[in-house]
Design an enzyme around this catalytic site. Structure first.
Site, PDB file in Angstrom:
ATOM      1  N   HIS A 386       0.958  -1.263  -0.340  1.00 24.90           N
ATOM      2  CA  HIS A 386      -0.391   0.307   0.226  1.00 24.90           C
ATOM      3  C   HIS A 386       0.825   1.386   0.512  1.00 24.90           C
ATOM      4  CE1 HIS A 386      -3.851   2.120   0.395  1.00 24.90           C
ATOM      5  NE2 HIS A 386      -3.863   1.427   0.690  1.00 24.90           N
ATOM      6  N   ASP A 390      -2.509   2.626  -4.862  1.00 23.49           N
ATOM      7  CA  ASP A 390      -3.502   2.214  -3.832  1.00 23.49           C
ATOM      8  C   ASP A 390      -4.724   1.646  -4.238  1.00 23.49           C
ATOM      9  OD1 ASP A 390      -2.124   5.188  -3.083  1.00 23.49           O
ATOM     10  OD2 ASP A 390      -2.874   6.165  -4.666  1.00 23.49           O
TER      11      ASP A 390
END
Length: 415
Positions: A386, A390
């Site tokens: 992450h 995204d």
């Protein structure tokens, strides 16, 4: 004259290895380039060939020792094998008694002799020594009647199934941390270097990356119908079976091209984007999980992908994968479905940023056009870092893969 056997160069950034198994005993004849010892590195097992013909001398490094590149492993003495391939005794000034302690009695009994040794591949020889099988008692099913690894494993299974002799029950008690009740034994086995490395890398991935997983399900009807329709002609033309991995590899290419971040890596304070797709394919090997790399998947045909995966699978089972086979990779596909897994959260393969997890196919009720129907369904998972990817990008990439599998025409028109 004695010839030194040293640890060879093991590959970029690899400076040491563990002595896994000696394939030749002191006093045995060795031929030029014949594998004499197996070394375990962080990624693969490497067989060290004999630098000259002669007679195996004493071991300098024992099984389980950690050795650096260039370190002395053993010596090869002058000598000529006797008729039938048997080795002459070593000279008296080179006693072999201390080294004999490093070889388990089981391996001594199973060590191939004479002409048998000349025709056994390194993988077969390793299996023979590991399972204590006399190769002269096993019928080979390979070319010209040669033994295969599968022949040895089948013989080992048959041997285990046979009733054990009373004396064997009392021999070699399994070491335990504390006394245990009858029938409750424990066995302690040292972790291989490969398994230790896998443990460190996976733990490091959890501690370093911001791991997250997104899921979806895929209707496998179209792919399964295509395989059923074309599998015979595909295998006849290309000499390899049409599997699922080529479909998912091609679908992944579409996703990675559309969402470049999924095919990128964080290196220091920079993000590196690749304009090619090298897919690491997770393969289960005897010593643990390995991930050989299929390169330039975006330029390969379905047949090229299936051939590459099949060759890597065989090499993993035979223990012949090289460091070059494992190097690189921009994305990973792991198929837990072959073991029956319904759903999982795969861990990324650092420094990669994403991994696709495949699972078993099973018939489930789904709604199509307002009606409940039965379809072959598979859960798929995309674990990602992450820090770089995204949630929108990850979900979009997985949705792209799903749509391409459900409508394989998309793979042909790059949609």
């Amino acid at each position: 004259m004695s010839i030194e056997v040293k640890v060879p160069t093991l590959g970029e950034s690899v400076s040491e290895a563990t002595v896994g198994q000696w394939l030749k005993k002191p006093g045995e004849a060795v031929a030029l380039d014949e594998p004499i010892v197996s070394l375990e590195t962080d990624k693969v097992a490497v067989d060290v060939p004999a630098p000259a013909s002669g007679v195996m001398g004493n071991y300098v490094a024992q099984e389980g020792d950690t050795v650096s590149v260039g370190a002395l492993l053993a010596m090869i003495e002058d000598g000529v094998a006797a008729a039938g391939g048997a080795a002459p005794a070593l000279r008296t000034e080179a006693p072999v008694a201390p080294a004999s302690d490093t070889i388990a009695p089981k391996a001594d009994a199973a060590a191939p002799k004479g002409d048998d040794a000349a025709v056994l591949s390194p993988a077969v020889r390793r299996a023979v020594l590991e399972h204590g099988i006399d190769p002269s008692t096993v019928k080979g099913t390979g070319k010209d009647g040669r033994l295969t690894k599968e022949d040895v494993l089948a013989a080992a299974q048959a041997k285990q199934a046979a009733p054990a002799a009373p004396a064997a029950t009392a021999a070699a008690p399994i070491p335990a941390a504390a006394p245990t009740a009858p029938g409750r034994n424990e066995e302690r086995v040292k972790m291989t270097r490969l398994r230790q490395t896998i443990a460190k890398r996976l733990k490091s991935a959890q501690e370093t990356a911001a791991l997250l997983t997104t899921f979806n399900d895929v209707d496998m009807t179209a792919v399964m119908e295509a395989r059923a329709k074309y599998k015979d002609v595909f295998e006849k033309k290309h000499g390899v079976k049409l599997g699922l991995m080529s479909f998912f590899a091609k679908a992944s290419v579409l996703a990675l091209k559309d969402i470049p971040a999924v095919n990128a890596q964080i290196q220091g304070e920079e993000i590196v984007y690749f304009d090619y797709v090298d897919i690491s394919v997770a393969v289960s090997a005897p010593n643990g999980l390995v991930v050989p790399v299929v390169r330039d998947v975006d330029k390969l045909s379905f047949a090229d992908i299936e051939k590459a995966i099949a060759n890597y699978g065989k090499a993993a089972r035979d223990g012949t994968l090289t460091m070059a086979d494992m190097a690189g990779g921009t994305f990973t596909i792991s198929n837990g479905g072959v073991f029956g897994g319904l759903m999982s959260t795969p861990i990324i393969n650092p420094p990669q940023s994403a991994v696709l997890g495949l699972h078993r196919i099973e018939d489930r009720p789904v709604v199509r056009n307002g009606e409940i129907v039965i379809r072959p369904m598979m859960y798929i998972a995309l674990s990602y870092d992450h820090r770089l990817i995204d949630g929108r990008e990850a979900v979009t990439a997985l949705k792209t893969i799903k749509e391409a599998i459900e409508d394989p025409t998309r793979l042909l028109i790059d949609l």
